[in-house]
Motif scaffolding. Structure first.
Motif, PDB file in Angstrom:
ATOM      1  N   UNK A 192     100.976 -33.892  14.969  1.00 44.28           N
ATOM      2  CA  UNK A 192      99.923 -32.947  14.548  1.00 44.28           C
ATOM      3  C   UNK A 192     100.182 -32.525  13.093  1.00 44.28           C
ATOM      4  N   UNK A 193     101.460 -32.247  12.801  1.00 40.18           N
ATOM      5  CA  UNK A 193     101.817 -31.844  11.434  1.00 40.18           C
ATOM      6  C   UNK A 193     101.550 -32.976  10.440  1.00 40.18           C
ATOM      7  N   UNK A 194     101.620 -34.207  10.954  1.00 35.98           N
ATOM      8  CA  UNK A 194     101.373 -35.361  10.073  1.00 35.98           C
ATOM      9  C   UNK A 194      99.895 -35.764  10.054  1.00 35.98           C
ATOM     10  N   UNK A 195      99.045 -34.916  10.665  1.00 36.35           N
ATOM     11  CA  UNK A 195      97.601 -35.195  10.689  1.00 36.35           C
ATOM     12  C   UNK A 195      96.834 -34.021  10.072  1.00 36.35           C
ATOM     13  N   UNK A 196      97.078 -33.690   8.810  1.00 35.63           N
ATOM     14  CA  UNK A 196      96.372 -32.548   8.225  1.00 35.63           C
ATOM     15  C   UNK A 196      94.866 -32.816   8.138  1.00 35.63           C
ATOM     16  N   UNK A 197      94.046 -31.759   8.173  1.00 33.88           N
ATOM     17  CA  UNK A 197      92.599 -31.968   8.041  1.00 33.88           C
ATOM     18  C   UNK A 197      92.284 -32.714   6.743  1.00 33.88           C
ATOM     19  N   UNK A 198      91.160 -33.444   6.748  1.00 34.97           N
ATOM     20  CA  UNK A 198      90.804 -34.307   5.605  1.00 34.97           C
ATOM     21  C   UNK A 198      90.705 -33.542   4.284  1.00 34.97           C
ATOM     22  N   UNK A 199      90.304 -32.262   4.367  1.00 34.93           N
ATOM     23  CA  UNK A 199      90.131 -31.516   3.116  1.00 34.93           C
ATOM     24  C   UNK A 199      91.461 -31.006   2.529  1.00 34.93           C
ATOM     25  N   UNK A 200      92.553 -31.218   3.238  1.00 38.82           N
ATOM     26  CA  UNK A 200      93.867 -30.808   2.704  1.00 38.82           C
ATOM     27  C   UNK A 200      94.553 -32.019   2.099  1.00 38.82           C
ATOM     28  N   UNK A 201      94.584 -32.070   0.794  1.00 39.16           N
ATOM     29  CA  UNK A 201      95.187 -33.235   0.116  1.00 39.16           C
ATOM     30  C   UNK A 201      96.701 -33.011   0.007  1.00 39.16           C
ATOM     31  N   UNK A 202      97.440 -33.852   0.722  1.00 37.80           N
ATOM     32  CA  UNK A 202      98.906 -33.746   0.677  1.00 37.80           C
ATOM     33  C   UNK A 202      99.431 -34.697  -0.397  1.00 37.80           C
ATOM     34  N   UNK A 203     100.265 -34.158  -1.305  1.00 34.05           N
ATOM     35  CA  UNK A 203     100.836 -35.051  -2.325  1.00 34.05           C
ATOM     36  C   UNK A 203     102.361 -35.037  -2.319  1.00 34.05           C
ATOM     37  N   UNK A 204     102.960 -34.182  -1.487  1.00 34.98           N
ATOM     38  CA  UNK A 204     104.419 -34.043  -1.529  1.00 34.98           C
ATOM     39  C   UNK A 204     105.000 -33.920  -0.120  1.00 34.98           C
ATOM     40  N   UNK A 205     106.092 -34.648   0.112  1.00 38.78           N
ATOM     41  CA  UNK A 205     106.840 -34.477   1.356  1.00 38.78           C
ATOM     42  C   UNK A 205     108.222 -33.925   1.015  1.00 38.78           C
ATOM     43  N   UNK A 213     106.038 -35.966  32.154  1.00 40.30           N
ATOM     44  CA  UNK A 213     105.023 -34.904  32.065  1.00 40.30           C
ATOM     45  C   UNK A 213     104.201 -35.111  30.801  1.00 40.30           C
ATOM     46  N   UNK A 214     102.878 -34.902  30.916  1.00 41.41           N
ATOM     47  CA  UNK A 214     101.992 -35.100  29.758  1.00 41.41           C
ATOM     48  C   UNK A 214     100.911 -34.016  29.733  1.00 41.41           C
ATOM     49  N   UNK A 215     100.144 -34.026  28.659  1.00 37.67           N
ATOM     50  CA  UNK A 215      98.990 -33.120  28.563  1.00 37.67           C
ATOM     51  C   UNK A 215      97.918 -33.813  27.735  1.00 37.67           C
ATOM     52  N   UNK A 216      96.637 -33.621  28.084  1.00 35.06           N
ATOM     53  CA  UNK A 216      95.583 -34.231  27.268  1.00 35.06           C
ATOM     54  C   UNK A 216      95.288 -33.410  25.998  1.00 35.06           C
ATOM     55  N   UNK A 217      95.853 -32.201  25.894  1.00 40.22           N
ATOM     56  CA  UNK A 217      95.551 -31.334  24.739  1.00 40.22           C
ATOM     57  C   UNK A 217      96.035 -31.979  23.440  1.00 40.22           C
ATOM     58  N   UNK A 218      95.327 -31.705  22.342  1.00 40.66           N
ATOM     59  CA  UNK A 218      95.712 -32.281  21.046  1.00 40.66           C
ATOM     60  C   UNK A 218      97.074 -31.731  20.604  1.00 40.66           C
ATOM     61  N   UNK A 245      99.975 -26.726  24.221  1.00 42.04           N
ATOM     62  CA  UNK A 245      99.741 -26.722  25.669  1.00 42.04           C
ATOM     63  C   UNK A 245     100.936 -27.302  26.427  1.00 42.04           C
ATOM     64  N   UNK A 246     101.366 -26.627  27.506  1.00 38.36           N
ATOM     65  CA  UNK A 246     102.455 -27.184  28.305  1.00 38.36           C
ATOM     66  C   UNK A 246     102.002 -28.488  28.955  1.00 38.36           C
ATOM     67  N   UNK A 247     102.944 -29.369  29.266  1.00 48.08           N
ATOM     68  CA  UNK A 247     102.594 -30.613  29.948  1.00 48.08           C
ATOM     69  C   UNK A 247     102.500 -30.377  31.451  1.00 48.08           C
ATOM     70  N   UNK A 248     101.934 -31.371  32.138  1.00 48.61           N
ATOM     71  CA  UNK A 248     101.823 -31.314  33.600  1.00 48.61           C
ATOM     72  C   UNK A 248     102.667 -32.459  34.152  1.00 48.61           C
ATOM     73  N   UNK A 249     103.515 -32.183  35.171  1.00 53.97           N
ATOM     74  CA  UNK A 249     104.358 -33.267  35.704  1.00 53.97           C
ATOM     75  C   UNK A 249     103.525 -34.419  36.231  1.00 53.97           C
ATOM     76  N   UNK A 250     103.979 -35.649  35.997  1.00 52.43           N
ATOM     77  CA  UNK A 250     103.288 -36.821  36.564  1.00 52.43           C
ATOM     78  C   UNK A 250     104.230 -37.562  37.511  1.00 52.43           C
TER      79      UNK A 250
END
Ligand code: SF4
Ligand code: SF4
Length: 445
Positions: free
Chosen positions: A145-158, A61-66, A42-47
């Motif tokens: 967001x990329x560092x917040x994978x869903x709980x069912x995705x087990x990350x073991x490698x970076x 500029x910010x946005x409340x979208x995840x 989502x694009x941000x909105x000027x503040x």
């Protein structure tokens, strides 16, 4: 043993223009034009409003979208305009224009010295989010967001993507030589957030000095620095994961589906700056190169600097360029003017003369099969281009795995008929995405 991917090409690297040039700090821009959308989501909105005085590092500029990422001022000065301005990817975008007062004053509270080793994973993630960090290799996906994978995705490698396989670009290469300490901290922070023990740094073997610098930086750690064969597009996530971790990301899946998260060199440096010193993403290293540039360089530029001012830091043009590209020659975006700004994902600006561009006219496909042989994603680029040309974008999705295309441009590079294959693919993806959005909207009513 390192597993290579199928297909791929070996274009002329053209990295000699800038590979040995240390990063230079660009002169302060007279103004910055900062788009509110520099990321996927989502694009941000000027503040802030016209006439406001803003300081360096201030959120504008910010946005409340995840899936979004805040935007900060990269200089101190007066907000002169908030309107649509040219954007290197979207054509036009709402942008905040700030006139520089030359004081370069930080907003209160930045920079700071933080005891970063004591922070927990959630605290680190929250700093990354607030600092407006996105994938700086060009993908611009919000990093938290990329560092917040869903709980069912087990990350073991970076994996730290340090391949920098696009011709001409040398920003990551220089950062590895000059900022290895920050890279080491950034990788450590990402590993803590992901909770992984295993990490790799993947560097193409055309950068042996960077391999040595990284090996030194990660000595005595669990991070494995790997020199991988130089072959384009080695830096595409799926290809890198195959080479480094020997895992195949299946069609329609993401790296997290095979337990892997990948970040780019500039991104982990931005993470280090944000977490250790509280500095948001307001500048980046960009390679300014190509046959039409007087003095090609790797420049540290403030976000919002116009291409014109960035190029003037390199002495301007040697000759009128035949083509200007944002990014590398394979995956970059052609630009028609210089009044566009450096955004978070601009890894390079190329100005090429006539002899360096592929200016042939497109003709019908002669079914030579060269594009099929080089496609690293196992697609039939010829068929995808024909379907796009005929507006059969649904068939491209359903029958030809359209969305698996990495838009690497290898097919275009080898095509004797000079077909605009990637343009047709992008068009088909856009039409399918537009249809999907319409369906979603209709369902919501
Ligand atoms: S079809 Fe897509 S992935 Fe395959 S070579 Fe062309 S651009 Fe690259
Ligand atoms: S390389 Fe070009 S001409 Fe050959 S099959 Fe592919 S699209 Fe057709």
């Amino acid at each position: 043993m390192i597993k290579s991917f199928r297909g791929g090409i070996h274009p002329n690297g053209s990295k000699n223009y800038t590979a040995s040039k240390p990063i230079e700090i660009a002169t302060l821009p007279s103004k910055v034009v900062i788009p509110v959308s520099q990321h996927i989501g989502a694009p941000c909105v000027p503040i802030v409003a016209k006439g406001d005085y803003v300081k360096k590092g201030q959120v504008i500029a910010t946005s409340p979208a995840f899936v979004s990422s805040p935007v900060h001022s990269s200089i101190s000065g007066i907000v002169k305009d908030i309107a649509l301005y040219p954007h290197p990817v979207f054509g036009k975008c709402l942008s905040i224009v700030i006139e520089n007062d030359g004081k370069d004053e930080w907003i209160e509270g930045i920079p700071i010295v933080r005891d970063w080793e004591k922070l927990n994973a959630d605290e680190i993630k929250s700093i990354i989010k607030d600092a407006g960090i996105v994938g700086m290799g060009g993908a611009t996906f919000p990093t938290f967001v990329k560092l917040s994978p869903p709980k069912d995705k087990k990350i073991d490698t970076f994996i730290l993507n340090a391949a920098e396989c696009e011709p001409f670009l040398t920003a990551d290469h220089r950062m590895m030589l000059e900022h290895s300490d920050k890279i080491a901290i950034g990788v450590k922070l990402v590993m803590k957030v992901l909770g992984v023990e295993k990490a790799f740094v993947g560097i193409e073997d055309n950068k042996p000095d960077a391999v040595i610098a990284m090996q030194k930086a990660f000595e005595g750690t669990t991070v494995n620095v790997m020199s991988i064969p130089t072959k384009y597009p080695q830096g595409a996530e799926k290809m890198l994961i195959k080479a480094i971790a020997d895992r195949e990301v299946p069609s329609g899946s993401l790296p997290m589906d095979v337990g892997v998260v990948v970040q780019n060199v500039g991104t982990v440096i931005a993470i280090c700056d944000a977490v250790v010193s509280g500095i948001p993403l307001i500048e980046r290293v960009t390679t300014i190169s190509g046959s039409a540039i007087k003095e090609p360089k790797n420049l540290l530029l403030r976000i919002g600097t116009t291409f014109e001012e960035a190029i003037s830091n390199c002495g301007g043009f040697k000759e009128p360029p035949a083509k200007i590209i944002m990014g590398g020659p394979m995956m970059g975006f052609a630009q028609s003017n210089l009044n566009i700004s450096i955004i978070k994902g601009v890894s390079g600006i190329l100005a090429l003369n006539k002899k360096d561009i592929n200016n042939g006219t497109q003709s019908p496909c002669i079914r030579c099969g060269k594009c099929v042989n080089v496609c690293p994603c196992g697609l039939n680029p010829s068929m995808l281009s024909i379907l796009g040309e005929r507006d059969m974008y649904e068939e491209a999705k359903l029958e030809q795995n359209l969305f698996d295309c990495a838009e690497c441009g290898s097919c275009v590079y080898v095509c004797p008929a000079k077909r605009n294959i990637v343009q047709y693919i992008k068009y088909s993806k856009m039409r399918n995405n537009a249809d999907a959005a319409k369906k979603k909207e209709a369902l919501a009513k």
